[in-house]
Write a protein that holds these residues in place. Structure first.
Motif, PDB file in Angstrom:
ATOM      1  N   THR A 143       0.763  -1.357   0.185  1.00  0.00           N
ATOM      2  CA  THR A 143       0.070  -0.045  -0.051  1.00  0.00           C
ATOM      3  C   THR A 143       0.919   1.495   0.054  1.00  0.00           C
ATOM      4  N   VAL A 144       0.181   2.267  -0.156  1.00  0.00           N
ATOM      5  CA  VAL A 144       1.042   3.451  -0.206  1.00  0.00           C
ATOM      6  C   VAL A 144       1.541   3.837   1.314  1.00  0.00           C
ATOM      7  N   ARG A 145       0.713   3.480   2.122  1.00  0.00           N
ATOM      8  CA  ARG A 145       1.295   3.704   3.645  1.00  0.00           C
ATOM      9  C   ARG A 145       2.585   2.768   3.666  1.00  0.00           C
ATOM     10  N   GLN A 146       2.589   1.470   3.102  1.00  0.00           N
ATOM     11  CA  GLN A 146       3.853   0.792   3.372  1.00  0.00           C
ATOM     12  C   GLN A 146       5.031   1.334   2.674  1.00  0.00           C
ATOM     13  N   VAL A 147       4.631   1.978   1.520  1.00  0.00           N
ATOM     14  CA  VAL A 147       5.851   2.542   0.943  1.00  0.00           C
ATOM     15  C   VAL A 147       6.332   3.497   1.546  1.00  0.00           C
ATOM     16  N   ARG A 148       5.417   4.489   2.225  1.00  0.00           N
ATOM     17  CA  ARG A 148       5.984   5.597   3.099  1.00  0.00           C
ATOM     18  C   ARG A 148       6.882   5.099   4.225  1.00  0.00           C
ATOM     19  N   GLU A 149       6.406   3.797   4.803  1.00  0.00           N
ATOM     20  CA  GLU A 149       7.191   3.235   5.965  1.00  0.00           C
ATOM     21  C   GLU A 149       8.533   2.613   5.304  1.00  0.00           C
ATOM     22  N   LEU A 150       8.529   2.344   4.045  1.00  0.00           N
ATOM     23  CA  LEU A 150       9.927   1.848   3.289  1.00  0.00           C
ATOM     24  C   LEU A 150      10.752   3.122   3.261  1.00  0.00           C
ATOM     25  N   ILE A 151      10.246   4.248   2.798  1.00  0.00           N
ATOM     26  CA  ILE A 151      11.142   5.080   2.800  1.00  0.00           C
ATOM     27  C   ILE A 151      11.666   5.728   3.990  1.00  0.00           C
ATOM     28  N   GLU A 152      10.659   5.995   4.994  1.00  0.00           N
ATOM     29  CA  GLU A 152      11.234   6.253   6.288  1.00  0.00           C
ATOM     30  C   GLU A 152      12.425   5.372   6.977  1.00  0.00           C
ATOM     31  N   PHE A 153      12.008   4.112   6.850  1.00  0.00           N
ATOM     32  CA  PHE A 153      13.028   3.006   7.309  1.00  0.00           C
ATOM     33  C   PHE A 153      14.457   3.254   6.383  1.00  0.00           C
ATOM     34  N   SER A 154      14.295   3.552   5.042  1.00  0.00           N
ATOM     35  CA  SER A 154      15.466   3.384   4.219  1.00  0.00           C
ATOM     36  C   SER A 154      16.334   4.661   4.326  1.00  0.00           C
ATOM     37  N   VAL A 155      15.668   5.705   4.553  1.00  0.00           N
ATOM     38  CA  VAL A 155      16.550   7.015   4.721  1.00  0.00           C
ATOM     39  C   VAL A 155      17.016   7.135   6.049  1.00  0.00           C
ATOM     40  N   MET A 156      16.365   6.493   6.899  1.00  0.00           N
ATOM     41  CA  MET A 156      16.826   6.657   8.388  1.00  0.00           C
ATOM     42  C   MET A 156      18.196   5.683   8.666  1.00  0.00           C
ATOM     43  N   THR A 157      18.099   4.498   7.823  1.00  0.00           N
ATOM     44  CA  THR A 157      19.239   3.586   7.934  1.00  0.00           C
ATOM     45  C   THR A 157      20.229   3.703   6.861  1.00  0.00           C
ATOM     46  N   LEU A 158      19.827   3.784   5.504  1.00  0.00           N
ATOM     47  CA  LEU A 158      21.154   3.764   4.692  1.00  0.00           C
ATOM     48  C   LEU A 158      22.030   5.141   4.615  1.00  0.00           C
ATOM     49  N   TYR A 159      21.413   6.331   5.021  1.00  0.00           N
ATOM     50  CA  TYR A 159      22.114   7.428   4.928  1.00  0.00           C
ATOM     51  C   TYR A 159      23.185   7.425   5.928  1.00  0.00           C
ATOM     52  N   ARG A 160      22.959   6.410   7.096  1.00  0.00           N
ATOM     53  CA  ARG A 160      24.441   6.401   8.208  1.00  0.00           C
ATOM     54  C   ARG A 160      25.463   6.239   7.437  1.00  0.00           C
ATOM     55  N   VAL A 161      25.415   5.726   5.826  1.00  0.00           N
ATOM     56  CA  VAL A 161      26.489   5.363   5.415  1.00  0.00           C
ATOM     57  C   VAL A 161      27.622   6.535   4.857  1.00  0.00           C
ATOM     58  N   ALA A 162      26.681   7.689   4.730  1.00  0.00           N
ATOM     59  CA  ALA A 162      27.442   8.954   4.394  1.00  0.00           C
ATOM     60  C   ALA A 162      27.813   9.611   5.512  1.00  0.00           C
ATOM     61  N   ALA A 163      29.130   9.433   6.070  1.00  0.00           N
ATOM     62  CA  ALA A 163      29.765   9.885   7.171  1.00  0.00           C
ATOM     63  C   ALA A 163      30.050  11.351   7.391  1.00  0.00           C
ATOM     64  N   ARG A 164      29.802  11.969   8.418  1.00  0.00           N
ATOM     65  CA  ARG A 164      30.442  13.423   8.338  1.00  0.00           C
ATOM     66  C   ARG A 164      31.384  13.295   9.648  1.00  0.00           C
TER      67      ARG A 164
END
Length: 352
Positions: A143-164
């Motif tokens: 569903t659209v809601r599940q895609v929203r949840e996937l986006i939330e999870f992905s940006v919160m986790t995968l962007y950890r790779v981009a270190a500062r």
């Protein structure tokens, strides 16, 4: 306060932050994605083939064509597959249509999700991590809601790779903890305040601001006694600061030669039920390592107010305080020993 509830423009903007990552960071995110997909497979020829591709990707993280080449090798030609096109102007509806289309194809789940990740990668959008917590988060009826949840999870986790580099915003402060997922913790020279300095793109772009908003909200609720005082936020550097709480974390009291006192158990129980009353408004990461026992106040202080993604929230959903105390506190070391990978494997290595 929850990314999943953000407006469409904000969600798409978070996906587009991917464009600012280096090719090594992008390829490393794809590496983590493939590695975690492999955890879903039992030993088989397909998994052996994926391991070979993972080895090649590990060697070619600087290569612009590494991801498309891997997907071609694993998934083969499109064979007439006409998925909705994604590009730099993609909307949330475009992402939802692409996810839905690929999820409904008669293809191996790993291949379908790799095609999706590659399409998003080529469009300059953060790939979606569709496997976590030991299960697939994608189905034919997504569903659209599940895609929203996937986006939330992905940006919160995968962007950890981009270190500062957190030291540039540390001034003369003293580093006291660098083990956090998103921020390094510094103390002022007089040890009266702590400063949480972003250590990756996720923290810098949205998680620090989100945590500060949660702190302000909680200070106006029944959980105020469990929150450090005098929160402040530097919007330019995205640095959170608050009073320093002296004490030991909950992890210390789980050691065999220590243990929780009756006062600590009672304080945690009060926290638990007050937190449950706010559960649909804010999802907190309430494991023992995020609590400090404040001897002066005889109360627990939750020192990490960062929200957890919607995906995985059930880990903290227990009917009673006794269940929460047993599963999240008393059994924590046992569970961590048996299942050290709870959400994702974040290691850029070949151990899979």
């Amino acid at each position: 306060m929850r990314i999943v509830e953000a407006d469409e423009d904000t969600l798409v903007r978070y996906l587009h932050l991917y464009q600012g990552c280096s090719i090594v960071e992008k390829n490393s995110m794809f590496f983590l994605l493939l590695k975690n997909y492999m955890w879903s497979l039992k030993p088989c020829r397909f998994k052996d083939r994926l391991r070979g591709e993972l080895i090649v990707l590990h060697r070619t993280l600087h290569d612009d064509d590494a991801v498309p080449r891997l997907v071609r090798n694993v998934c083969g030609p499109q064979n007439g597959l006409r998925a909705p096109k994604l590009n730099e102007a993609a909307t949330l509806r475009d992402v939802v249509d692409t996810v839905t289309f690929l999820a409904r194809q008669r293809d191996h789940k790993v291949r379908a999700c790799l095609r999706l990740a590659n399409a998003m990668h080529l469009a300059g959008l953060c790939p979606l991590m569709c496997y976590s917590f030991g299960r697939w988060q994608l189905s034919e009826n997504t569903t659209v809601r599940q895609v929203r949840e996937l986006i939330e999870f992905s940006v919160m986790t995968l962007y950890r790779v981009a270190a500062r580099d957190s030291t540039s915003d540390a001034a003369e402060r003293v580093l006291i903890n660098s083990d956090g997922s998103n921020s390094d913790i510094y103390a002022s020279p007089d040890r009266l305040r702590v400063y949480k300095v972003p250590k990756n793109m996720a923290a810098f772009e949205f998680l620090s601001e989100q945590e500060y908003g949660i702190a302000k909200f909680l200070r106006s609720t029944a959980l105020a006694p469990y929150v450090a005082a005098d929160y402040a936020y530097d919007p330019a550097r995205r640095v959170i600061s608050h009073e320093l709480i002296e004490g030991r974390t909950g992890e210390h009291y789980l050691l065999p030669d220590t243990g929780l006192t009756a006062q600590q158990v009672r304080s945690l129980e009060v926290f638990y039920y007050r937190h449950r009353s706010l559960y649909n408004m804010v999802l907190l990461d309430i494991h023992p390592g995020n609590f400090i026992w404040n001897e002066r106040a005889a109360c627990w202080t939750l020192i990490d107010l960062g929200a957890i993604p919607t995906i995985g929230r059930e880990y903290y959903e227990h009917e009673t305080y006794s269940d929460y105390l047993f599963h999240i506190w008393q059994q924590r070391r046992h569970y961590m020993a048996q299942h050290p990978i709870r959400s994702l494997d974040f290691s850029i290595d070949l151990n899979v």
